[in-house]
Design a protein around this motif. Sequence first.
Motif, PDB file in Angstrom:
ATOM      1  N   SER A   1     -13.072 -69.491  60.073  1.00  0.00           N
ATOM      2  CA  SER A   1     -12.482 -70.039  58.851  1.00  0.00           C
ATOM      3  C   SER A   1     -12.743 -69.097  57.687  1.00  0.00           C
ATOM      4  CB  SER A   1     -13.064 -71.422  58.525  1.00  0.00           C
ATOM      5  OG  SER A   1     -12.684 -72.372  59.496  1.00  0.00           O
ATOM      6  N   VAL A   2     -11.817 -69.109  56.726  1.00  0.00           N
ATOM      7  CA  VAL A   2     -11.938 -68.242  55.557  1.00  0.00           C
ATOM      8  C   VAL A   2     -11.320 -68.942  54.355  1.00  0.00           C
ATOM      9  CG1 VAL A   2      -9.770 -67.091  56.161  1.00  0.00           C
ATOM     10  CG2 VAL A   2     -11.359 -65.958  54.591  1.00  0.00           C
ATOM     11  N   ALA A   3     -11.898 -68.708  53.193  1.00  0.00           N
ATOM     12  CA  ALA A   3     -11.283 -69.099  51.927  1.00  0.00           C
ATOM     13  C   ALA A   3     -10.968 -67.814  51.175  1.00  0.00           C
ATOM     14  CB  ALA A   3     -12.207 -69.988  51.109  1.00  0.00           C
ATOM     15  N   GLN A   4      -9.689 -67.585  50.943  1.00  0.00           N
ATOM     16  CA  GLN A   4      -9.257 -66.372  50.238  1.00  0.00           C
ATOM     17  C   GLN A   4      -8.956 -66.728  48.788  1.00  0.00           C
ATOM     18  OE1 GLN A   4      -5.197 -64.396  50.383  1.00  0.00           O
ATOM     19  NE2 GLN A   4      -6.318 -63.116  51.844  1.00  0.00           N
ATOM     20  N   LEU A   5      -9.536 -65.969  47.865  1.00  0.00           N
ATOM     21  CA  LEU A   5      -9.443 -66.269  46.438  1.00  0.00           C
ATOM     22  C   LEU A   5      -8.741 -65.125  45.714  1.00  0.00           C
ATOM     23  CD1 LEU A   5     -13.194 -67.307  46.016  1.00  0.00           C
ATOM     24  CD2 LEU A   5     -11.314 -68.674  46.946  1.00  0.00           C
ATOM     25  N   ARG A   6      -7.690 -65.469  44.969  1.00  0.00           N
ATOM     26  CA  ARG A   6      -6.941 -64.470  44.209  1.00  0.00           C
ATOM     27  C   ARG A   6      -6.811 -64.943  42.762  1.00  0.00           C
ATOM     28  NH1 ARG A   6      -2.157 -61.914  47.866  1.00  0.00           N
ATOM     29  NH2 ARG A   6      -3.063 -62.208  49.936  1.00  0.00           N
ATOM     30  N   VAL A   7      -7.449 -64.257  41.842  1.00  0.00           N
ATOM     31  CA  VAL A   7      -7.300 -64.574  40.424  1.00  0.00           C
ATOM     32  C   VAL A   7      -5.916 -64.122  39.971  1.00  0.00           C
ATOM     33  CG1 VAL A   7      -8.135 -64.081  38.098  1.00  0.00           C
ATOM     34  CG2 VAL A   7      -9.772 -64.426  39.965  1.00  0.00           C
ATOM     35  N   LEU A   8      -5.207 -65.007  39.264  1.00  0.00           N
ATOM     36  CA  LEU A   8      -3.842 -64.729  38.806  1.00  0.00           C
ATOM     37  C   LEU A   8      -3.861 -64.461  37.303  1.00  0.00           C
ATOM     38  CD1 LEU A   8      -2.087 -67.672  40.675  1.00  0.00           C
ATOM     39  CD2 LEU A   8      -2.451 -65.338  41.507  1.00  0.00           C
ATOM     40  N   ARG A   9      -3.250 -63.382  36.899  1.00  0.00           N
ATOM     41  CA  ARG A   9      -3.234 -63.037  35.475  1.00  0.00           C
ATOM     42  C   ARG A   9      -2.282 -61.871  35.282  1.00  0.00           C
ATOM     43  NH1 ARG A   9      -7.167 -58.733  34.787  1.00  0.00           N
ATOM     44  NH2 ARG A   9      -7.996 -58.168  36.823  1.00  0.00           N
ATOM     45  N   GLY A  10      -2.400 -61.187  34.166  1.00  0.00           N
ATOM     46  CA  GLY A  10      -1.639 -59.963  33.950  1.00  0.00           C
ATOM     47  C   GLY A  10      -0.173 -60.198  33.660  1.00  0.00           C
ATOM     48  N   ALA A  11       0.657 -59.247  34.091  1.00  0.00           N
ATOM     49  CA  ALA A  11       2.080 -59.272  33.776  1.00  0.00           C
ATOM     50  C   ALA A  11       2.771 -60.513  34.324  1.00  0.00           C
ATOM     51  CB  ALA A  11       2.750 -58.011  34.315  1.00  0.00           C
ATOM     52  N   VAL A  12       2.342 -60.985  35.482  1.00  0.00           N
ATOM     53  CA  VAL A  12       2.955 -62.180  36.078  1.00  0.00           C
ATOM     54  C   VAL A  12       2.842 -63.369  35.133  1.00  0.00           C
ATOM     55  CG1 VAL A  12       2.741 -63.859  37.945  1.00  0.00           C
ATOM     56  CG2 VAL A  12       2.616 -61.424  38.457  1.00  0.00           C
ATOM     57  N   ALA A  13       1.710 -63.501  34.471  1.00  0.00           N
ATOM     58  CA  ALA A  13       1.471 -64.646  33.591  1.00  0.00           C
ATOM     59  C   ALA A  13       2.215 -64.537  32.264  1.00  0.00           C
ATOM     60  CB  ALA A  13      -0.025 -64.794  33.332  1.00  0.00           C
ATOM     61  N   ARG A  14       2.777 -63.374  31.974  1.00  0.00           N
ATOM     62  CA  ARG A  14       3.496 -63.204  30.708  1.00  0.00           C
ATOM     63  C   ARG A  14       4.991 -63.500  30.828  1.00  0.00           C
ATOM     64  NH1 ARG A  14      -0.329 -58.922  30.284  1.00  0.00           N
ATOM     65  NH2 ARG A  14       1.129 -57.334  31.043  1.00  0.00           N
ATOM     66  N   VAL A  15       5.458 -63.772  32.028  1.00  0.00           N
ATOM     67  CA  VAL A  15       6.857 -64.145  32.237  1.00  0.00           C
ATOM     68  C   VAL A  15       7.000 -65.647  31.991  1.00  0.00           C
ATOM     69  CG1 VAL A  15       8.729 -64.267  33.932  1.00  0.00           C
ATOM     70  CG2 VAL A  15       7.179 -62.293  33.912  1.00  0.00           C
ATOM     71  N   PRO A  16       8.033 -66.096  31.284  1.00  0.00           N
ATOM     72  CA  PRO A  16       8.212 -67.540  31.049  1.00  0.00           C
ATOM     73  C   PRO A  16       8.305 -68.318  32.361  1.00  0.00           C
ATOM     74  CG  PRO A  16       9.661 -66.265  29.614  1.00  0.00           C
ATOM     75  CD  PRO A  16       9.053 -65.289  30.574  1.00  0.00           C
ATOM     76  N   ASP A  17       7.765 -69.535  32.359  1.00  0.00           N
ATOM     77  CA  ASP A  17       7.739 -70.350  33.571  1.00  0.00           C
ATOM     78  C   ASP A  17       9.131 -70.629  34.123  1.00  0.00           C
ATOM     79  OD1 ASP A  17       5.011 -70.492  33.631  1.00  0.00           O
ATOM     80  OD2 ASP A  17       4.881 -72.422  32.620  1.00  0.00           O
ATOM     81  N   ASP A  18      10.124 -70.726  33.240  1.00  0.00           N
ATOM     82  CA  ASP A  18      11.468 -71.080  33.696  1.00  0.00           C
ATOM     83  C   ASP A  18      12.354 -69.863  33.956  1.00  0.00           C
ATOM     84  OD1 ASP A  18      11.800 -70.216  31.120  1.00  0.00           O
ATOM     85  OD2 ASP A  18      12.896 -71.988  30.416  1.00  0.00           O
ATOM     86  N   ALA A  19      11.763 -68.671  33.993  1.00  0.00           N
ATOM     87  CA  ALA A  19      12.563 -67.460  34.176  1.00  0.00           C
ATOM     88  C   ALA A  19      12.958 -67.234  35.632  1.00  0.00           C
ATOM     89  CB  ALA A  19      11.802 -66.241  33.657  1.00  0.00           C
ATOM     90  N   THR A  20      12.137 -67.685  36.561  1.00  0.00           N
ATOM     91  CA  THR A  20      12.393 -67.468  37.987  1.00  0.00           C
ATOM     92  C   THR A  20      12.014 -68.727  38.759  1.00  0.00           C
ATOM     93  OG1 THR A  20      10.176 -66.646  38.534  1.00  0.00           O
ATOM     94  CG2 THR A  20      11.763 -65.029  37.700  1.00  0.00           C
ATOM     95  N   ALA A  21      12.276 -68.696  40.070  1.00  0.00           N
ATOM     96  CA  ALA A  21      11.901 -69.840  40.912  1.00  0.00           C
ATOM     97  C   ALA A  21      10.384 -70.010  40.965  1.00  0.00           C
ATOM     98  CB  ALA A  21      12.463 -69.667  42.317  1.00  0.00           C
ATOM     99  N   TYR A  22       9.650 -68.907  40.929  1.00  0.00           N
ATOM    100  CA  TYR A  22       8.182 -69.006  40.879  1.00  0.00           C
ATOM    101  C   TYR A  22       7.784 -69.401  39.466  1.00  0.00           C
ATOM    102  CZ  TYR A  22       3.270 -67.738  40.797  1.00  0.00           C
ATOM    103  OH  TYR A  22       1.906 -67.775  40.646  1.00  0.00           O
ATOM    104  N   ALA A  23       7.220 -70.597  39.323  1.00  0.00           N
ATOM    105  CA  ALA A  23       7.017 -71.142  37.978  1.00  0.00           C
ATOM    106  C   ALA A  23       5.580 -71.572  37.696  1.00  0.00           C
ATOM    107  CB  ALA A  23       7.949 -72.338  37.768  1.00  0.00           C
ATOM    108  N   HIS A  24       4.636 -71.202  38.551  1.00  0.00           N
ATOM    109  CA  HIS A  24       3.239 -71.594  38.330  1.00  0.00           C
ATOM    110  C   HIS A  24       2.455 -70.441  37.713  1.00  0.00           C
ATOM    111  CE1 HIS A  24       3.905 -75.298  40.490  1.00  0.00           C
ATOM    112  NE2 HIS A  24       4.314 -74.642  41.561  1.00  0.00           N
ATOM    113  N   ARG A  25       3.025 -69.829  36.702  1.00  0.00           N
ATOM    114  CA  ARG A  25       2.491 -68.578  36.176  1.00  0.00           C
ATOM    115  C   ARG A  25       1.248 -68.748  35.312  1.00  0.00           C
ATOM    116  NH1 ARG A  25       6.013 -64.383  36.935  1.00  0.00           N
ATOM    117  NH2 ARG A  25       8.000 -64.962  37.876  1.00  0.00           N
TER     118      ARG A  25
END
Length: 256
Positions: A145-169
């Motif tokens: 078993s493994v728990a993989q952790l990825r901190v989300l930030r940077g350029a991805v978080a600067r795109v508006p939530d409604d700009a693309t299908a991926y919206a959990h920015r």
Amino acid sequence: MGFRLHQVDPFVGGMLMQPASARFIHDFITISAAAPEELTTIANVMPAPPMPFVPAEWHNKLVVMSFVCYAGGGDAAERAIAPLRKLATPIVDMVKPMPYAQIYPPEDDSYHPIGTGRNMLVDAIDKRSAESMIEYLSSSPATFSVAQLRVLRGAVARVPDDATAYAHRRRFAMINIGNLVQSVEELTAIKPWVDTFEKAIQRGPEAAYVNFLMDEGPERVRRAYPAGTYERLMKVKRQYDPTNLFRLNQNIPPST
């Protein structure tokens, strides 16, 4: 369609393996979140694999095997990575200057494990989350078993939530809980453990990243999109695929 390419040479990256503890996990995530945007980390909390590059005394003991990538080189790379190295004496340190493509080694086409996964997005990885990871991974009923952790930030978080299908920015991090088992029958048996593990570390609304979903049913697909985004995708589906011909995927039907 146009693409913007970014030069990533020089590049410093590789694997760093260190002993796992709740404090280490929490501090690793805190440092990763505050690091320069050039630095990306993926932390895998897992038993150390019995591989030649891992000292025998660490085989099957809980470690954090992280993959570190710095888009740059020289002193700036060393300064960014140094706080992670200082958290605990590395068991294995393979971080070095390399071509970007080498960070992803070739896959073994003959390897077909039986496994299951659970993807989730969280608003925090706090001290209690880290303690739960140690607790659950130390008592897993799976072969691995493994728990993989990825901190989300940077350029991805600067795109508006409604700009693309991926919206959990705006979510803080992505977590993948992965398990390998010996037989298909064990997949059902391990599900309650995965469910309780997920609840123990979930912080914020339940959500998922669609590209990491498995065959988990329509409700899990809905979690990959906020309600407004899901409605817009259904509208697109009704316009271009009203009969749902393209359905062998993480499917969004033309109508509810």
